[in-house]
Write a protein that holds these residues in place. Structure first.
Motif, PDB file in Angstrom:
ATOM      1  N   ASP A  36      66.548  23.916 -20.510  1.00  0.00           N
ATOM      2  CA  ASP A  36      66.534  22.898 -19.459  1.00  0.00           C
ATOM      3  C   ASP A  36      65.450  21.860 -19.764  1.00  0.00           C
ATOM      4  OD1 ASP A  36      63.995  23.542 -18.175  1.00  0.00           O
ATOM      5  OD2 ASP A  36      64.984  25.166 -17.086  1.00  0.00           O
ATOM      6  N   PRO A  37      65.448  20.732 -19.059  1.00  0.00           N
ATOM      7  CA  PRO A  37      64.497  19.664 -19.367  1.00  0.00           C
ATOM      8  C   PRO A  37      63.027  20.095 -19.304  1.00  0.00           C
ATOM      9  CG  PRO A  37      66.253  18.795 -18.005  1.00  0.00           C
ATOM     10  CD  PRO A  37      66.434  20.286 -18.049  1.00  0.00           C
ATOM     11  N   ASN A  38      62.655  20.925 -18.331  1.00  0.00           N
ATOM     12  CA  ASN A  38      61.263  21.365 -18.243  1.00  0.00           C
ATOM     13  C   ASN A  38      60.888  22.249 -19.429  1.00  0.00           C
ATOM     14  OD1 ASN A  38      60.501  20.041 -15.859  1.00  0.00           O
ATOM     15  ND2 ASN A  38      61.382  21.650 -14.590  1.00  0.00           N
ATOM     16  N   GLU A  39      61.776  23.155 -19.820  1.00  0.00           N
ATOM     17  CA  GLU A  39      61.513  23.998 -20.996  1.00  0.00           C
ATOM     18  C   GLU A  39      61.367  23.133 -22.244  1.00  0.00           C
ATOM     19  OE1 GLU A  39      64.027  28.049 -19.876  1.00  0.00           O
ATOM     20  OE2 GLU A  39      65.095  26.294 -20.641  1.00  0.00           O
ATOM     21  N   THR A  40      62.219  22.135 -22.350  1.00  0.00           N
ATOM     22  CA  THR A  40      62.176  21.246 -23.509  1.00  0.00           C
ATOM     23  C   THR A  40      60.874  20.462 -23.550  1.00  0.00           C
ATOM     24  OG1 THR A  40      64.583  21.071 -23.419  1.00  0.00           O
ATOM     25  CG2 THR A  40      63.436  19.427 -24.719  1.00  0.00           C
ATOM     26  N   LEU A  41      60.409  19.996 -22.393  1.00  0.00           N
ATOM     27  CA  LEU A  41      59.156  19.252 -22.349  1.00  0.00           C
ATOM     28  C   LEU A  41      57.978  20.140 -22.761  1.00  0.00           C
ATOM     29  CD1 LEU A  41      57.546  16.695 -21.726  1.00  0.00           C
ATOM     30  CD2 LEU A  41      57.383  17.474 -19.368  1.00  0.00           C
ATOM     31  N   VAL A  42      57.946  21.372 -22.275  1.00  0.00           N
ATOM     32  CA  VAL A  42      56.861  22.288 -22.633  1.00  0.00           C
ATOM     33  C   VAL A  42      56.910  22.596 -24.130  1.00  0.00           C
ATOM     34  CG1 VAL A  42      55.889  24.591 -22.266  1.00  0.00           C
ATOM     35  CG2 VAL A  42      56.657  23.237 -20.300  1.00  0.00           C
ATOM     36  N   ALA A  43      58.105  22.832 -24.674  1.00  0.00           N
ATOM     37  CA  ALA A  43      58.245  23.091 -26.113  1.00  0.00           C
ATOM     38  C   ALA A  43      57.845  21.861 -26.926  1.00  0.00           C
ATOM     39  CB  ALA A  43      59.676  23.497 -26.445  1.00  0.00           C
ATOM     40  N   ASP A  44      58.217  20.673 -26.469  1.00  0.00           N
ATOM     41  CA  ASP A  44      57.853  19.437 -27.151  1.00  0.00           C
ATOM     42  C   ASP A  44      56.337  19.253 -27.155  1.00  0.00           C
ATOM     43  OD1 ASP A  44      58.440  16.934 -28.446  1.00  0.00           O
ATOM     44  OD2 ASP A  44      58.084  15.932 -26.520  1.00  0.00           O
ATOM     45  N   TYR A  45      55.705  19.530 -26.032  1.00  0.00           N
ATOM     46  CA  TYR A  45      54.255  19.426 -25.913  1.00  0.00           C
ATOM     47  C   TYR A  45      53.586  20.374 -26.916  1.00  0.00           C
ATOM     48  CZ  TYR A  45      49.845  19.002 -23.122  1.00  0.00           C
ATOM     49  OH  TYR A  45      48.559  18.774 -22.664  1.00  0.00           O
ATOM     50  N   ALA A  46      54.023  21.629 -26.941  1.00  0.00           N
ATOM     51  CA  ALA A  46      53.437  22.610 -27.873  1.00  0.00           C
ATOM     52  C   ALA A  46      53.701  22.206 -29.321  1.00  0.00           C
ATOM     53  CB  ALA A  46      53.994  24.004 -27.586  1.00  0.00           C
ATOM     54  N   SER A  47      54.897  21.711 -29.601  1.00  0.00           N
ATOM     55  CA  SER A  47      55.249  21.303 -30.965  1.00  0.00           C
ATOM     56  C   SER A  47      54.460  20.084 -31.422  1.00  0.00           C
ATOM     57  CB  SER A  47      56.748  20.997 -31.055  1.00  0.00           C
ATOM     58  OG  SER A  47      57.495  22.159 -30.800  1.00  0.00           O
ATOM     59  N   CYS A  48      54.055  19.245 -30.504  1.00  0.00           N
ATOM     60  CA  CYS A  48      53.206  18.101 -30.826  1.00  0.00           C
ATOM     61  C   CYS A  48      51.750  18.532 -30.961  1.00  0.00           C
ATOM     62  CB  CYS A  48      53.342  17.042 -29.727  1.00  0.00           C
ATOM     63  SG  CYS A  48      52.363  15.554 -29.991  1.00  0.00           S
ATOM     64  N   TYR A  49      51.339  19.482 -30.121  1.00  0.00           N
ATOM     65  CA  TYR A  49      49.937  19.877 -30.100  1.00  0.00           C
ATOM     66  C   TYR A  49      49.530  20.644 -31.361  1.00  0.00           C
ATOM     67  CZ  TYR A  49      45.415  21.427 -28.603  1.00  0.00           C
ATOM     68  OH  TYR A  49      44.072  21.645 -28.556  1.00  0.00           O
ATOM     69  N   ILE A  50      50.415  21.470 -31.909  1.00  0.00           N
ATOM     70  CA  ILE A  50      50.041  22.259 -33.102  1.00  0.00           C
ATOM     71  C   ILE A  50      49.609  21.358 -34.265  1.00  0.00           C
ATOM     72  CG2 ILE A  50      50.936  23.759 -34.934  1.00  0.00           C
ATOM     73  CD1 ILE A  50      52.256  25.461 -32.784  1.00  0.00           C
ATOM     74  N   PRO A  51      50.388  20.353 -34.673  1.00  0.00           N
ATOM     75  CA  PRO A  51      49.891  19.512 -35.771  1.00  0.00           C
ATOM     76  C   PRO A  51      48.631  18.731 -35.384  1.00  0.00           C
ATOM     77  CG  PRO A  51      52.058  18.757 -35.055  1.00  0.00           C
ATOM     78  CD  PRO A  51      51.762  20.014 -34.312  1.00  0.00           C
ATOM     79  N   ALA A  52      48.496  18.339 -34.117  1.00  0.00           N
ATOM     80  CA  ALA A  52      47.276  17.655 -33.677  1.00  0.00           C
ATOM     81  C   ALA A  52      46.075  18.596 -33.786  1.00  0.00           C
ATOM     82  CB  ALA A  52      47.445  17.159 -32.242  1.00  0.00           C
ATOM     83  N   PHE A  53      46.269  19.854 -33.436  1.00  0.00           N
ATOM     84  CA  PHE A  53      45.221  20.871 -33.564  1.00  0.00           C
ATOM     85  C   PHE A  53      44.838  21.050 -35.035  1.00  0.00           C
ATOM     86  CE2 PHE A  53      43.713  25.267 -33.864  1.00  0.00           C
ATOM     87  CZ  PHE A  53      42.843  25.358 -32.785  1.00  0.00           C
ATOM     88  N   ARG A  54      45.850  21.085 -35.915  1.00  0.00           N
ATOM     89  CA  ARG A  54      45.580  21.213 -37.355  1.00  0.00           C
ATOM     90  C   ARG A  54      44.753  20.027 -37.877  1.00  0.00           C
ATOM     91  NH1 ARG A  54      48.061  25.236 -40.144  1.00  0.00           N
ATOM     92  NH2 ARG A  54      49.862  26.251 -39.218  1.00  0.00           N
ATOM     93  N   VAL A  55      45.090  18.812 -37.437  1.00  0.00           N
ATOM     94  CA  VAL A  55      44.335  17.637 -37.866  1.00  0.00           C
ATOM     95  C   VAL A  55      42.903  17.720 -37.322  1.00  0.00           C
ATOM     96  CG1 VAL A  55      44.115  15.120 -37.631  1.00  0.00           C
ATOM     97  CG2 VAL A  55      46.330  16.139 -38.173  1.00  0.00           C
ATOM     98  N   GLY A  56      42.753  18.110 -36.061  1.00  0.00           N
ATOM     99  CA  GLY A  56      41.423  18.274 -35.486  1.00  0.00           C
ATOM    100  C   GLY A  56      40.593  19.284 -36.263  1.00  0.00           C
ATOM    101  N   ALA A  57      41.239  20.361 -36.714  1.00  0.00           N
ATOM    102  CA  ALA A  57      40.544  21.372 -37.518  1.00  0.00           C
ATOM    103  C   ALA A  57      40.147  20.798 -38.877  1.00  0.00           C
ATOM    104  CB  ALA A  57      41.431  22.602 -37.693  1.00  0.00           C
ATOM    105  N   GLN A  58      41.041  20.038 -39.500  1.00  0.00           N
ATOM    106  CA  GLN A  58      40.724  19.422 -40.797  1.00  0.00           C
ATOM    107  C   GLN A  58      39.533  18.480 -40.673  1.00  0.00           C
ATOM    108  OE1 GLN A  58      44.467  17.639 -41.886  1.00  0.00           O
ATOM    109  NE2 GLN A  58      45.155  19.455 -42.990  1.00  0.00           N
ATOM    110  N   GLN A  59      39.445  17.780 -39.571  1.00  0.00           N
ATOM    111  CA  GLN A  59      38.331  16.857 -39.361  1.00  0.00           C
ATOM    112  C   GLN A  59      37.004  17.593 -39.222  1.00  0.00           C
ATOM    113  OE1 GLN A  59      39.700  14.567 -35.985  1.00  0.00           O
ATOM    114  NE2 GLN A  59      40.891  13.181 -37.282  1.00  0.00           N
ATOM    115  N   ARG A  60      37.074  18.907 -39.002  1.00  0.00           N
ATOM    116  CA  ARG A  60      35.870  19.732 -38.918  1.00  0.00           C
ATOM    117  C   ARG A  60      35.803  20.725 -40.082  1.00  0.00           C
ATOM    118  NH1 ARG A  60      36.990  17.342 -34.640  1.00  0.00           N
ATOM    119  NH2 ARG A  60      35.520  16.826 -33.030  1.00  0.00           N
ATOM    120  N   ASP A  61      36.428  20.317 -41.202  1.00  0.00           N
ATOM    121  CA  ASP A  61      36.384  21.068 -42.465  1.00  0.00           C
ATOM    122  C   ASP A  61      37.029  22.448 -42.408  1.00  0.00           C
ATOM    123  OD1 ASP A  61      35.130  18.962 -43.839  1.00  0.00           O
ATOM    124  OD2 ASP A  61      33.175  19.584 -43.043  1.00  0.00           O
ATOM    125  N   HIS A  62      38.015  22.618 -41.543  1.00  0.00           N
ATOM    126  CA  HIS A  62      38.834  23.828 -41.528  1.00  0.00           C
ATOM    127  C   HIS A  62      40.218  23.413 -42.036  1.00  0.00           C
ATOM    128  CE1 HIS A  62      35.973  26.337 -39.323  1.00  0.00           C
ATOM    129  NE2 HIS A  62      35.726  25.274 -38.582  1.00  0.00           N
TER     130      HIS A  62
END
Length: 131
Positions: A36-62
């Motif tokens: 449903d649309p709410n499930e899709t939005l939550v999945a989209d948010y998580a799917s966007c956040y993981i690569p952002a988290f990875r970039v944030g980690a790279q910026q701190r030498d992880h």
């Protein structure tokens, strides 16, 4: 010309099929033919956040986080509108106590996080050295 073009079609009922470039996604308000649309939005948010988290980690030498997994949860109000979202993030790598700084940087980078109203920003907890 727009940066993003999506064509969404519903021939009948409550399911909608969206064409996003070469990809097709079916979302169903009843949850019968797809998420449903709410499930899709939550999945989209998580799917966007993981690569952002990875970039944030790279910026701190992880540079090598290994596996990153989000267990996302959302609460709905009486009208079935999203009321809150939380992310429990497990990271294979040891983040040396920098979990909060990396999580905050991920919030700054994530486009979906930026697009949501503030009360729907995920409440985030991170466990490193998790796998």
């Amino acid at each position: 010309m727009a940066d993003i073009n999506v064509t969404s079609t519903s021939d009948e009922g409550f399911a909608t099929t969206s064409q996003l470039g070469d990809f097709e996604l079916t979302i169903d308000a009843t949850g019968e033919e797809g998420p449903d649309p709410n499930e899709t939005l939550v999945a989209d948010y998580a799917s966007c956040y993981i690569p952002a988290f990875r970039v944030g980690a790279q910026q701190r030498d992880h540079d090598d986080l290994g596996k990153v997994e989000i267990d996302a949860a959302a609460d709905l109000d009486d009208d079935d509108d999203l009321e809150s979202i939380s992310f429990d993030i497990s990271v294979e790598a040891d983040l040396d106590g920098e979990e909060d700084e990396i999580a905050e940087r991920g919030e700054e980078i994530c486009h979906v996080h930026s697009a949501l109203r503030e009360e729907l920003h995920a409440d985030i907890s991170v466990e490193s050295d998790a796998f």
